[in-house]
Design a protein around this motif. Sequence first.
Motif, PDB file in Angstrom:
ATOM      1  N   ARG A  10       7.097  32.123  37.360  1.00 29.39           N
ATOM      2  CA  ARG A  10       8.490  31.660  37.239  1.00 29.39           C
ATOM      3  C   ARG A  10       9.168  31.717  38.591  1.00 29.39           C
ATOM      4  O   ARG A  10       8.894  32.617  39.387  1.00 29.39           O
ATOM      5  CB  ARG A  10       9.272  32.560  36.276  1.00 29.39           C
ATOM      6  N   TYR A  11      10.017  30.732  38.821  1.00 25.79           N
ATOM      7  CA  TYR A  11      10.893  30.773  40.004  1.00 25.79           C
ATOM      8  C   TYR A  11      12.310  30.856  39.455  1.00 25.79           C
ATOM      9  O   TYR A  11      12.829  29.848  38.984  1.00 25.79           O
ATOM     10  CB  TYR A  11      10.737  29.509  40.845  1.00 25.79           C
ATOM     11  N   ALA A  16       7.046  27.660  35.995  1.00 30.30           N
ATOM     12  CA  ALA A  16       6.109  26.729  36.639  1.00 30.30           C
ATOM     13  C   ALA A  16       4.742  26.764  35.952  1.00 30.30           C
ATOM     14  O   ALA A  16       4.058  25.744  35.878  1.00 30.30           O
ATOM     15  CB  ALA A  16       5.965  27.070  38.115  1.00 30.30           C
ATOM     16  N   LEU A  17       4.320  27.929  35.462  1.00 28.64           N
ATOM     17  CA  LEU A  17       3.044  28.057  34.753  1.00 28.64           C
ATOM     18  C   LEU A  17       3.272  28.852  33.484  1.00 28.64           C
ATOM     19  O   LEU A  17       3.990  29.849  33.493  1.00 28.64           O
ATOM     20  CB  LEU A  17       1.996  28.785  35.608  1.00 28.64           C
ATOM     21  N   ASN A  36       3.099  15.315  40.085  1.00 29.74           N
ATOM     22  CA  ASN A  36       4.047  16.188  40.773  1.00 29.74           C
ATOM     23  C   ASN A  36       4.663  17.196  39.827  1.00 29.74           C
ATOM     24  O   ASN A  36       5.132  16.826  38.768  1.00 29.74           O
ATOM     25  CB  ASN A  36       5.214  15.308  41.246  1.00 29.74           C
ATOM     26  N   GLY A  37       4.680  18.456  40.225  1.00 26.66           N
ATOM     27  CA  GLY A  37       5.354  19.462  39.401  1.00 26.66           C
ATOM     28  C   GLY A  37       4.530  19.992  38.241  1.00 26.66           C
ATOM     29  O   GLY A  37       5.023  20.787  37.436  1.00 26.66           O
ATOM     30  N   ALA A  38       3.269  19.583  38.149  1.00 29.87           N
ATOM     31  CA  ALA A  38       2.419  20.037  37.029  1.00 29.87           C
ATOM     32  C   ALA A  38       2.105  21.526  37.117  1.00 29.87           C
ATOM     33  O   ALA A  38       1.782  22.158  36.115  1.00 29.87           O
ATOM     34  CB  ALA A  38       1.120  19.224  37.000  1.00 29.87           C
ATOM     35  N   GLY A  39       2.172  22.074  38.332  1.00 30.83           N
ATOM     36  CA  GLY A  39       1.892  23.504  38.498  1.00 30.83           C
ATOM     37  C   GLY A  39       0.641  23.793  39.311  1.00 30.83           C
ATOM     38  O   GLY A  39       0.200  24.939  39.394  1.00 30.83           O
ATOM     39  N   LYS A  40       0.097  22.765  39.964  1.00 31.12           N
ATOM     40  CA  LYS A  40      -1.161  22.941  40.720  1.00 31.12           C
ATOM     41  C   LYS A  40      -0.958  23.908  41.902  1.00 31.12           C
ATOM     42  O   LYS A  40      -1.736  24.841  42.084  1.00 31.12           O
ATOM     43  CB  LYS A  40      -1.674  21.580  41.230  1.00 31.12           C
ATOM     44  N   SER A  41       0.109  23.653  42.692  1.00 30.59           N
ATOM     45  CA  SER A  41       0.340  24.521  43.862  1.00 30.59           C
ATOM     46  C   SER A  41       0.656  25.943  43.419  1.00 30.59           C
ATOM     47  O   SER A  41       0.236  26.905  44.070  1.00 30.59           O
ATOM     48  CB  SER A  41       1.504  24.013  44.710  1.00 30.59           C
ATOM     49  N   SER A  42       1.392  26.079  42.329  1.00 28.56           N
ATOM     50  CA  SER A  42       1.728  27.432  41.855  1.00 28.56           C
ATOM     51  C   SER A  42       0.457  28.195  41.496  1.00 28.56           C
ATOM     52  O   SER A  42       0.366  29.403  41.741  1.00 28.56           O
ATOM     53  CB  SER A  42       2.658  27.358  40.643  1.00 28.56           C
ATOM     54  N   THR A  43      -0.523  27.499  40.956  1.00 29.96           N
ATOM     55  CA  THR A  43      -1.794  28.147  40.599  1.00 29.96           C
ATOM     56  C   THR A  43      -2.505  28.633  41.861  1.00 29.96           C
ATOM     57  O   THR A  43      -2.901  29.796  41.975  1.00 29.96           O
ATOM     58  CB  THR A  43      -2.704  27.153  39.840  1.00 29.96           C
ATOM     59  N   ALA A 200     -15.887  17.010  42.692  1.00 28.33           N
ATOM     60  CA  ALA A 200     -15.799  18.139  41.760  1.00 28.33           C
ATOM     61  C   ALA A 200     -16.935  18.121  40.748  1.00 28.33           C
ATOM     62  O   ALA A 200     -17.548  17.080  40.488  1.00 28.33           O
ATOM     63  CB  ALA A 200     -14.456  18.101  41.040  1.00 28.33           C
ATOM     64  N   THR A 201     -17.212  19.308  40.203  1.00 28.57           N
ATOM     65  CA  THR A 201     -18.169  19.397  39.104  1.00 28.57           C
ATOM     66  C   THR A 201     -17.417  19.465  37.771  1.00 28.57           C
ATOM     67  O   THR A 201     -17.840  18.887  36.784  1.00 28.57           O
ATOM     68  CB  THR A 201     -19.060  20.651  39.270  1.00 28.57           C
ATOM     69  N   ARG A 202     -16.293  20.167  37.759  1.00 27.64           N
ATOM     70  CA  ARG A 202     -15.495  20.356  36.559  1.00 27.64           C
ATOM     71  C   ARG A 202     -14.034  20.263  36.914  1.00 27.64           C
ATOM     72  O   ARG A 202     -13.684  20.396  38.083  1.00 27.64           O
ATOM     73  CB  ARG A 202     -15.757  21.761  35.996  1.00 27.64           C
ATOM     74  N   GLY A 203     -13.198  20.088  35.896  1.00 28.72           N
ATOM     75  CA  GLY A 203     -11.779  20.011  36.218  1.00 28.72           C
ATOM     76  C   GLY A 203     -10.871  20.363  35.071  1.00 28.72           C
ATOM     77  O   GLY A 203     -11.301  20.487  33.916  1.00 28.72           O
ATOM     78  N   TYR A 204      -9.601  20.550  35.446  1.00 26.66           N
ATOM     79  CA  TYR A 204      -8.536  20.840  34.487  1.00 26.66           C
ATOM     80  C   TYR A 204      -7.417  19.838  34.735  1.00 26.66           C
ATOM     81  O   TYR A 204      -6.990  19.669  35.878  1.00 26.66           O
ATOM     82  CB  TYR A 204      -7.981  22.245  34.709  1.00 26.66           C
ATOM     83  N   VAL A 205      -6.955  19.191  33.669  1.00 24.79           N
ATOM     84  CA  VAL A 205      -5.812  18.305  33.789  1.00 24.79           C
ATOM     85  C   VAL A 205      -4.582  19.114  33.385  1.00 24.79           C
ATOM     86  O   VAL A 205      -4.542  19.679  32.298  1.00 24.79           O
ATOM     87  CB  VAL A 205      -5.961  17.074  32.863  1.00 24.79           C
ATOM     88  N   MET A 206      -3.610  19.176  34.306  1.00 26.96           N
ATOM     89  CA  MET A 206      -2.414  19.998  34.057  1.00 26.96           C
ATOM     90  C   MET A 206      -1.182  19.128  33.871  1.00 26.96           C
ATOM     91  O   MET A 206      -1.056  18.070  34.476  1.00 26.96           O
ATOM     92  CB  MET A 206      -2.172  20.945  35.250  1.00 26.96           C
ATOM     93  N   ARG A 207      -0.293  19.626  33.030  1.00 25.56           N
ATOM     94  CA  ARG A 207       1.026  18.994  32.909  1.00 25.56           C
ATOM     95  C   ARG A 207       2.016  20.051  32.426  1.00 25.56           C
ATOM     96  O   ARG A 207       1.679  20.828  31.530  1.00 25.56           O
ATOM     97  CB  ARG A 207       0.987  17.830  31.931  1.00 25.56           C
ATOM     98  N   GLY A 208       3.198  20.078  33.030  1.00 28.16           N
ATOM     99  CA  GLY A 208       4.230  21.028  32.600  1.00 28.16           C
ATOM    100  C   GLY A 208       3.793  22.479  32.655  1.00 28.16           C
ATOM    101  O   GLY A 208       4.205  23.294  31.828  1.00 28.16           O
ATOM    102  N   GLY A 209       2.952  22.814  33.627  1.00 26.67           N
ATOM    103  CA  GLY A 209       2.546  24.211  33.791  1.00 26.67           C
ATOM    104  C   GLY A 209       1.470  24.678  32.832  1.00 26.67           C
ATOM    105  O   GLY A 209       1.185  25.875  32.737  1.00 26.67           O
TER     106      GLY A 209
END
Length: 230
Positions: A10-11, A16-17, A36-43, A200-209
């Motif tokens: 949280r900010y 954020a996540l 943008n804003g999905a929470g990737k950088s916060s992770t 990449a070998t695997r991935g995660y699709v993020m949205r809204g944290g």
Amino acid sequence: MLEIRDLDVRYGGITALRGLSIDVRQGETVLLVGANGAGKSSTINAVIGLVRPARGAIRLDGRDIAAVPCERRARLGIGYSPEGRRVFPSMTVRENVLSGAFGMGRRHQRRALDWLVSVFPFLGERASQPAGQLSGGQQQLVAIARAMCSQPRLLLLDEPFLGLAPIWVRQISEAIREMQRRGTTILMAEQMARPALKLATRGYVMRGGEVRREGTVAEIRDSALAEEYL
Ligand code: ATP
């Protein structure tokens, strides 16, 4: 190797996540993709220790690293390339790259620099030039070489391709492949899904944290590309 469990960041009043759980196994290249804003950088910033989670655990090789200060996480073998090509503009290319292996001993530094110059001759050609004078793509390569210089076991890359011309996307991809050949485990956040999906070998699709989908690259490709246009 890296386990993120039920992470909240949280900010102030902004969450954020929310309950984020992610696994990165030894030798994998895992992609976090989302608009943008999905929470990737916060992770990524929570793993490197730049933000303190409100809840949840981050474990490296089974050890909870929450209490390890940011500057000590590099010694655990974590390398980090931030979003937005943050090089030190008045320092030379060589100084920038070597700052990634700060405190590691001259011999280690020399060997790492020789290796990086052999992979990216441009770093040798521009060694004495202030990094602030380089193009965006060149600066991004310097930022990634700096993260590679400590020869981390876990490399965190935040938006390595954002805003780059195709020639630099190819060079950065080659840098990432070189780390893969060396057995480095990689966690990469990227809005530009296309080049990242090739690595990449695997991935995660993020949205809204939150994680919306996870799976192999083939399994997440369509939703990853859809997020790219959001
Ligand atoms: P981007 O590609 O824009 O960096 P992202 O997927 O990496 O997006 P984050 O940067 O992690 O997402 O942002 C997640 C949420 O947290 C967004 O709503 C963002 O506005 C908010 N946020 C991020 N950093 C801060 C901060 N320092 N202060 C307040 N809110 C923040």
